[in-house]
Design a protein around this motif. Structure first.
Motif, PDB file in Angstrom:
ATOM      1  N   MET A   1       2.207  32.748  46.539  1.00  0.00           N
ATOM      2  CA  MET A   1       3.196  32.454  45.496  1.00  0.00           C
ATOM      3  C   MET A   1       4.274  31.499  46.006  1.00  0.00           C
ATOM      4  O   MET A   1       4.721  30.600  45.295  1.00  0.00           O
ATOM      5  CB  MET A   1       3.850  33.750  45.002  1.00  0.00           C
ATOM      6  CG  MET A   1       2.929  34.638  44.172  1.00  0.00           C
ATOM      7  SD  MET A   1       3.654  36.278  43.861  1.00  0.00           S
ATOM      8  CE  MET A   1       5.050  35.833  42.810  1.00  0.00           C
ATOM      9  N   ALA A   2       4.679  31.681  47.264  1.00  0.00           N
ATOM     10  CA  ALA A   2       5.753  30.867  47.823  1.00  0.00           C
ATOM     11  C   ALA A   2       5.351  29.416  47.978  1.00  0.00           C
ATOM     12  O   ALA A   2       6.190  28.514  47.885  1.00  0.00           O
ATOM     13  CB  ALA A   2       6.195  31.435  49.173  1.00  0.00           C
ATOM     14  N   THR A   3       4.067  29.178  48.219  1.00  0.00           N
ATOM     15  CA  THR A   3       3.623  27.815  48.525  1.00  0.00           C
ATOM     16  C   THR A   3       2.795  27.182  47.409  1.00  0.00           C
ATOM     17  O   THR A   3       2.419  26.014  47.517  1.00  0.00           O
ATOM     18  CB  THR A   3       2.790  27.826  49.822  1.00  0.00           C
ATOM     19  OG1 THR A   3       1.698  28.743  49.674  1.00  0.00           O
ATOM     20  CG2 THR A   3       3.642  28.252  51.007  1.00  0.00           C
ATOM     21  N   ALA A   4       2.518  27.947  46.340  1.00  0.00           N
ATOM     22  CA  ALA A   4       1.650  27.429  45.276  1.00  0.00           C
ATOM     23  C   ALA A   4       2.327  26.291  44.525  1.00  0.00           C
ATOM     24  O   ALA A   4       3.513  26.347  44.217  1.00  0.00           O
ATOM     25  CB  ALA A   4       1.289  28.554  44.309  1.00  0.00           C
ATOM     26  N   SER A   5       1.540  25.259  44.244  1.00  0.00           N
ATOM     27  CA  SER A   5       2.047  24.139  43.445  1.00  0.00           C
ATOM     28  C   SER A   5       1.329  24.029  42.110  1.00  0.00           C
ATOM     29  O   SER A   5       1.762  23.300  41.228  1.00  0.00           O
ATOM     30  CB  SER A   5       1.877  22.823  44.220  1.00  0.00           C
ATOM     31  OG  SER A   5       0.518  22.626  44.573  1.00  0.00           O
ATOM     32  N   LEU A   6       0.227  24.759  41.963  1.00  0.00           N
ATOM     33  CA  LEU A   6      -0.536  24.749  40.720  1.00  0.00           C
ATOM     34  C   LEU A   6      -0.270  26.033  39.941  1.00  0.00           C
ATOM     35  O   LEU A   6      -0.259  27.128  40.521  1.00  0.00           O
ATOM     36  CB  LEU A   6      -2.038  24.640  41.005  1.00  0.00           C
ATOM     37  CG  LEU A   6      -2.489  23.366  41.739  1.00  0.00           C
ATOM     38  CD1 LEU A   6      -3.985  23.468  42.058  1.00  0.00           C
ATOM     39  CD2 LEU A   6      -2.203  22.135  40.886  1.00  0.00           C
ATOM     40  N   PRO A   7      -0.056  25.956  38.631  1.00  0.00           N
ATOM     41  CA  PRO A   7       0.201  27.159  37.830  1.00  0.00           C
ATOM     42  C   PRO A   7      -0.887  28.213  37.974  1.00  0.00           C
ATOM     43  O   PRO A   7      -0.587  29.406  38.091  1.00  0.00           O
ATOM     44  CB  PRO A   7       0.267  26.614  36.400  1.00  0.00           C
ATOM     45  CG  PRO A   7       0.681  25.193  36.555  1.00  0.00           C
ATOM     46  CD  PRO A   7       0.037  24.730  37.828  1.00  0.00           C
ATOM     47  N   ALA A   8      -2.155  27.803  37.968  1.00  0.00           N
ATOM     48  CA  ALA A   8      -3.249  28.772  38.047  1.00  0.00           C
ATOM     49  C   ALA A   8      -3.204  29.549  39.356  1.00  0.00           C
ATOM     50  O   ALA A   8      -3.444  30.771  39.384  1.00  0.00           O
ATOM     51  CB  ALA A   8      -4.590  28.058  37.907  1.00  0.00           C
ATOM     52  N   LEU A   9      -2.889  28.858  40.458  1.00  0.00           N
ATOM     53  CA  LEU A   9      -2.818  29.510  41.762  1.00  0.00           C
ATOM     54  C   LEU A   9      -1.655  30.494  41.799  1.00  0.00           C
ATOM     55  O   LEU A   9      -1.780  31.620  42.307  1.00  0.00           O
ATOM     56  CB  LEU A   9      -2.663  28.456  42.860  1.00  0.00           C
ATOM     57  CG  LEU A   9      -2.755  28.947  44.308  1.00  0.00           C
ATOM     58  CD1 LEU A   9      -4.096  29.619  44.563  1.00  0.00           C
ATOM     59  CD2 LEU A   9      -2.537  27.787  45.279  1.00  0.00           C
ATOM     60  N   PHE A  10      -0.510  30.087  41.256  1.00  0.00           N
ATOM     61  CA  PHE A  10       0.654  30.963  41.232  1.00  0.00           C
ATOM     62  C   PHE A  10       0.381  32.199  40.377  1.00  0.00           C
ATOM     63  O   PHE A  10       0.698  33.327  40.773  1.00  0.00           O
ATOM     64  CB  PHE A  10       1.872  30.214  40.686  1.00  0.00           C
ATOM     65  CG  PHE A  10       3.115  31.063  40.596  1.00  0.00           C
ATOM     66  CD1 PHE A  10       3.928  31.230  41.699  1.00  0.00           C
ATOM     67  CD2 PHE A  10       3.449  31.717  39.411  1.00  0.00           C
ATOM     68  CE1 PHE A  10       5.071  32.019  41.634  1.00  0.00           C
ATOM     69  CE2 PHE A  10       4.578  32.507  39.330  1.00  0.00           C
ATOM     70  CZ  PHE A  10       5.395  32.655  40.441  1.00  0.00           C
ATOM     71  N   ILE A  11      -0.215  32.011  39.211  1.00  0.00           N
ATOM     72  CA  ILE A  11      -0.495  33.134  38.310  1.00  0.00           C
ATOM     73  C   ILE A  11      -1.483  34.105  38.958  1.00  0.00           C
ATOM     74  O   ILE A  11      -1.302  35.329  38.907  1.00  0.00           O
ATOM     75  CB  ILE A  11      -1.030  32.620  36.965  1.00  0.00           C
ATOM     76  CG1 ILE A  11       0.074  31.863  36.216  1.00  0.00           C
ATOM     77  CG2 ILE A  11      -1.562  33.768  36.111  1.00  0.00           C
ATOM     78  CD1 ILE A  11      -0.413  31.119  34.986  1.00  0.00           C
ATOM     79  N   GLY A  12      -2.516  33.559  39.588  1.00  0.00           N
ATOM     80  CA  GLY A  12      -3.482  34.413  40.275  1.00  0.00           C
ATOM     81  C   GLY A  12      -2.832  35.233  41.373  1.00  0.00           C
ATOM     82  O   GLY A  12      -3.095  36.433  41.513  1.00  0.00           O
ATOM     83  N   ALA A  13      -1.950  34.589  42.152  1.00  0.00           N
ATOM     84  CA  ALA A  13      -1.260  35.302  43.228  1.00  0.00           C
ATOM     85  C   ALA A  13      -0.339  36.381  42.668  1.00  0.00           C
ATOM     86  O   ALA A  13      -0.220  37.471  43.235  1.00  0.00           O
ATOM     87  CB  ALA A  13      -0.466  34.318  44.088  1.00  0.00           C
ATOM     88  N   ALA A  14       0.320  36.077  41.544  1.00  0.00           N
ATOM     89  CA  ALA A  14       1.213  37.063  40.929  1.00  0.00           C
ATOM     90  C   ALA A  14       0.436  38.287  40.471  1.00  0.00           C
ATOM     91  O   ALA A  14       0.902  39.428  40.616  1.00  0.00           O
ATOM     92  CB  ALA A  14       1.957  36.435  39.758  1.00  0.00           C
ATOM     93  N   LEU A  15      -0.751  38.082  39.917  1.00  0.00           N
ATOM     94  CA  LEU A  15      -1.569  39.208  39.480  1.00  0.00           C
ATOM     95  C   LEU A  15      -2.052  40.034  40.668  1.00  0.00           C
ATOM     96  O   LEU A  15      -2.090  41.274  40.598  1.00  0.00           O
ATOM     97  CB  LEU A  15      -2.761  38.700  38.662  1.00  0.00           C
ATOM     98  CG  LEU A  15      -2.410  38.011  37.345  1.00  0.00           C
ATOM     99  CD1 LEU A  15      -3.668  37.517  36.649  1.00  0.00           C
ATOM    100  CD2 LEU A  15      -1.625  38.944  36.422  1.00  0.00           C
TER     101      LEU A  15
END
Length: 383
Positions: A93-107
């Motif tokens: 989450m801290a390093t994600a730049s793509l929305p899909a990657l951030f959302i996946g990490a949040a889940l």
């Protein structure tokens, strides 16, 4: 003067308190960092709401995972697994730049959150069995103190220009340290100490007692989620200045912390039934005050009353869950913990929908109505 020696039971109590504190701090860092990531990645309010709902769903799944790990191994390993999952997802989450990657990490973070929520309560109940005096109030006080510290740390990080990325990475490192060091002091035993033949038979769990206890958790977390998600919005709508609006949440958390510090003493002094009944009454009064307040100060007073209720209801509910079927308390707690996330959805999503449809005053009556579901537990505790 001789140096005090920590007994295994005492060291486990301290370790469990540390688990609760770090869980509260980590969650506070994440939720206060979300607006920063929202602007960085380009998520609108609707997307953020969907993410929060998804986190609740995966957290509920995490509670089921904790149950499975505790049955096959023990709840100590479930705590370690949950924090490892959280740490890995926080780094992404801290390093994600793509929305899909951030959302996946949040889940995935939600999954780890649910695992630790359930497993930490399992550990708390195991430690409680080694003590005559109640302990869960103080464990939850550690969680609240950790949440306050996490929020303040996040504020300091923003003030220093460090940003959300550094705070999330720091939280991940702390969780990795806990996995490596602190979990060694947790109870390595299974809660299910019944003979193997009895465990193999898999007799049904006492469903009614689980539901009655779970409804207390549902009511408490609906109140908590409603105030956390919509309290500041409600105060702003009542005309609160920008500097005053966040005070409502601070007062609420202070009331929660105060009661959790005193809850164990109150249970010993007046008994669980009176404390539980008093919490339900305080929560109902608080919700009514918030719903019908015409000034920010009155609503803040209602938040304080609501905090008194939540501060007592949650530790009492999980203490009760641990005694429903002591031989299978891990399984019982995992099921009771599922009501936590249902309350989070009701408080955030349900109250939000009612605000859109009928206004904030009507919306804050929803938690009051759900408090009625805690009455069977009050009645049962008097028997």
């Amino acid at each position: 003067m001789a140096t005090p020696v920590l007994t295994p039971t005492r060291s486990r109590a301290i370790a469990v308190g540390g688990v609760f504190a770090l869980q509260g701090a980590g969650y506070a860092v994440v939720v206060t960092a979300l607006p920063s990531f929202q602007s960085r990645i380009g998520l609108d309010a609707a997307a953020l709401s969907i993410i929060l709902l998804g986190v609740c769903v995966t957290a509920a799944l995490g509670s089921v995972v904790a149950d499975a790990v505790a049955i096959r191994r023990n709840s100590r390993q479930a705590v370690a697994l949950g924090f490892a999952v959280q740490a890995a997802s926080l780094l992404v989450m801290a390093t994600a730049s793509l929305p899909a990657l951030f959302i996946g990490a949040a889940l995935i973070y939600g999954l780890g959150l649910g695992i630790v929520d359930a497993a930490s309560n399992m550990q708390a109940v195991l430690v409680q069995r080694g003590h005559v005096v109640p302990l869960l109030g103080r464990f939850y006080a550690a969680y609240t103190a950790g949440a306050i510290l996490g929020a303040m740390t996040m504020s300091g990080a923003f003030a220093a220009g460090m940003g959300a990325m550094a705070a999330l990475i720091a939280a991940a490192v702390l969780q990795i340290v806990l996995v490596v060091v602190a979990t060694r002091h947790l109870d390595p035993e299974r809660a299910a100490r019944a003979p193997r033949e009895a465990r193999t038979a898999r007799t049904p769990l006492p469903r009614r007692a689980i539901v009655v206890t779970g409804l207390v958790v549902l009511a408490a977390f609906t109140i908590d989620s409603a105030i956390s998600s919509w309290g500041t919005v409600h105060l702003t709508g009542l005309g609160a200045a920008a500097a005053l609006a966040p005070v409502g949440y601070a007062v609420y958390q202070a009331a929660v912390l105060l009661v959790r510090l005193a809850a164990d003493f109150l249970v010993r002094w007046v008994g669980t039934p009176l404390v539980l009944a008093g919490a339900v009454i305080a929560g109902a009064l608080g919700g009514l005050v918030v719903a019908f307040a015409d000034a920010p100060t009155a609503a803040i007073a209602g938040f304080a009353l609501s905090g008194l209720a939540v501060g007592a209801l949650v530790p009492i509910a999980f203490t009760r869950a641990g005694g429903i079927d002591p031989a299978r308390s891990d399984e019982v707690i995992a099921r009771v913990n599922l009501f936590n996330y249902a309350g989070a959805v009701f408080g955030a999503v349900g109250v939000g929908l009612v605000i859109d449809a009928g206004g904030a005053s009507l919306a804050f009556l929803l938690p009051v109505l759900l408090l009625a579901t805690a009455l069977p537990a009050v009645i049962a505790s008097r028997r």
